[in-house]
Design an enzyme around this catalytic site. Structure first.
Site, PDB file in Angstrom:
ATOM      1  CE1 TYR A  65      -7.387 -36.553  18.762  1.00  0.00           C
ATOM      2  CE2 TYR A  65      -9.091 -38.146  18.194  1.00  0.00           C
ATOM      3  CZ  TYR A  65      -8.717 -36.902  18.707  1.00  0.00           C
ATOM      4  OH  TYR A  65      -9.676 -36.024  19.160  1.00  0.00           O
ATOM      5  CG  HIS A  94      -9.660 -32.201  17.055  1.00  0.00           C
ATOM      6  ND1 HIS A  94      -8.459 -32.565  17.631  1.00  0.00           N
ATOM      7  CD2 HIS A  94      -9.359 -31.728  15.814  1.00  0.00           C
ATOM      8  CE1 HIS A  94      -7.486 -32.332  16.750  1.00  0.00           C
ATOM      9  NE2 HIS A  94      -8.003 -31.824  15.645  1.00  0.00           N
ATOM     10  NE  ARG A 117      -5.419 -26.314  20.801  1.00  0.00           N
ATOM     11  CZ  ARG A 117      -5.352 -27.617  21.099  1.00  0.00           C
ATOM     12  NH1 ARG A 117      -5.888 -28.528  20.287  1.00  0.00           N
ATOM     13  NH2 ARG A 117      -4.775 -28.030  22.188  1.00  0.00           N
ATOM     14  CB  THR A 169      -6.323 -30.885  26.881  1.00  0.00           C
ATOM     15  OG1 THR A 169      -5.741 -30.216  25.759  1.00  0.00           O
ATOM     16  CG2 THR A 169      -6.665 -32.319  26.503  1.00  0.00           C
ATOM     17  CE  LYS A 172     -12.204 -34.413  20.919  1.00  0.00           C
ATOM     18  NZ  LYS A 172     -11.323 -34.800  22.059  1.00  0.00           N
ATOM     19  CD  GLU A 219      -5.699 -32.084  13.045  1.00  0.00           C
ATOM     20  OE1 GLU A 219      -6.538 -31.174  13.235  1.00  0.00           O
ATOM     21  OE2 GLU A 219      -4.910 -32.473  13.931  1.00  0.00           O
ATOM     22  CG  PHE A 275      -4.939 -41.561  26.130  1.00  0.00           C
ATOM     23  CD1 PHE A 275      -5.383 -40.894  24.998  1.00  0.00           C
ATOM     24  CD2 PHE A 275      -3.789 -41.086  26.755  1.00  0.00           C
ATOM     25  CE1 PHE A 275      -4.707 -39.785  24.491  1.00  0.00           C
ATOM     26  CE2 PHE A 275      -3.106 -39.974  26.267  1.00  0.00           C
ATOM     27  CZ  PHE A 275      -3.571 -39.335  25.123  1.00  0.00           C
ATOM     28  CG  ASN A 286     -12.022 -33.091  25.238  1.00  0.00           C
ATOM     29  OD1 ASN A 286     -12.416 -33.646  24.216  1.00  0.00           O
ATOM     30  ND2 ASN A 286     -10.751 -32.875  25.475  1.00  0.00           N
ATOM     31  NE  ARG A 303     -11.475 -29.649  24.431  1.00  0.00           N
ATOM     32  CZ  ARG A 303     -10.272 -29.927  23.952  1.00  0.00           C
ATOM     33  NH1 ARG A 303      -9.186 -29.317  24.451  1.00  0.00           N
ATOM     34  NH2 ARG A 303     -10.117 -30.796  22.968  1.00  0.00           N
TER      35      ARG A 303
END
Ligand code: GDP
Ligand code: MG
Length: 139
Positions: A51, A117, A87, A93, A11, A128, A59, A114, A104
């Protein structure tokens, strides 16, 4: 266990902090293979589609603002069970749940910024990858 592909993205906060190299290194060391990568500032349209599952969340606007605020590094990674294992390597998260040693857990203290993704299922990985790499990837 099947050979899978997943979509991972550093990100804007991760790109700015210059941790692309560390993140790529972690996945290479684990034994995964990079099949595609691009540094780009996503359009609002792409970010909203990416998203879409969060479109009704309070948010959402903030999330799209953030992900379009600067360059991101989108990647396709391949390997055995890569969707689930990446993951786990990313960490949870919520910052209070992301363990040290995870990406993270090593780099992030906030929910909104964070660093990374990663697709959370086979269906989201396929969706995606198609969204971010419409031109296709090297086989
Ligand atoms: P992920 O799959 O672990 O990235 O988490 P989600 O799919 O649930 O959420 C997508 C991203 O939205 C997360 O990585 C967070 O950066 C962000 N996010 C999730 N929940 C919140 C929230 O309550 N507030 C804000 N500002 N961002 C959130
Ligand atoms: Mg998610």
């Amino acid at each position: 266990m099947a050979i899978e592909k997943t979509f991972l993205m550093v990100k804007p906060d991760g790109v700015e902090r210059q941790v692309i190299g560390d993140i790529v290194d972690r996945f290479e060391r684990r034994g995964f293979v990079m099949r595609g990568a691009k540094l780009m500032v996503p359009t609002r349209d792409l970010a909203e589609k990416h998203y879409a599952e969060h479109a009704e969340r309070p948010f959402f606007g903030e999330l799209v603002d953030f992900i379009t605020s600067g360059p991101v590094f989108g990647m396709v990674w391949e390997g055995e069970n890569v969707i689930q294992l990446s993951r786990i390597m990313m960490g949870a998260t919520k910052p209070e749940e992301s363990a040290p040693g995870t990406i993270r857990g090593d780099y992030a203290v906030t929910l909104s910024h964070n660093v990374i993704h990663g697709s959370d299922s086979l269906a989201s990985a396929e969706r995606e990858i198609g969204l971010w790499f419409p031109e296709g990837i090297a086989e």
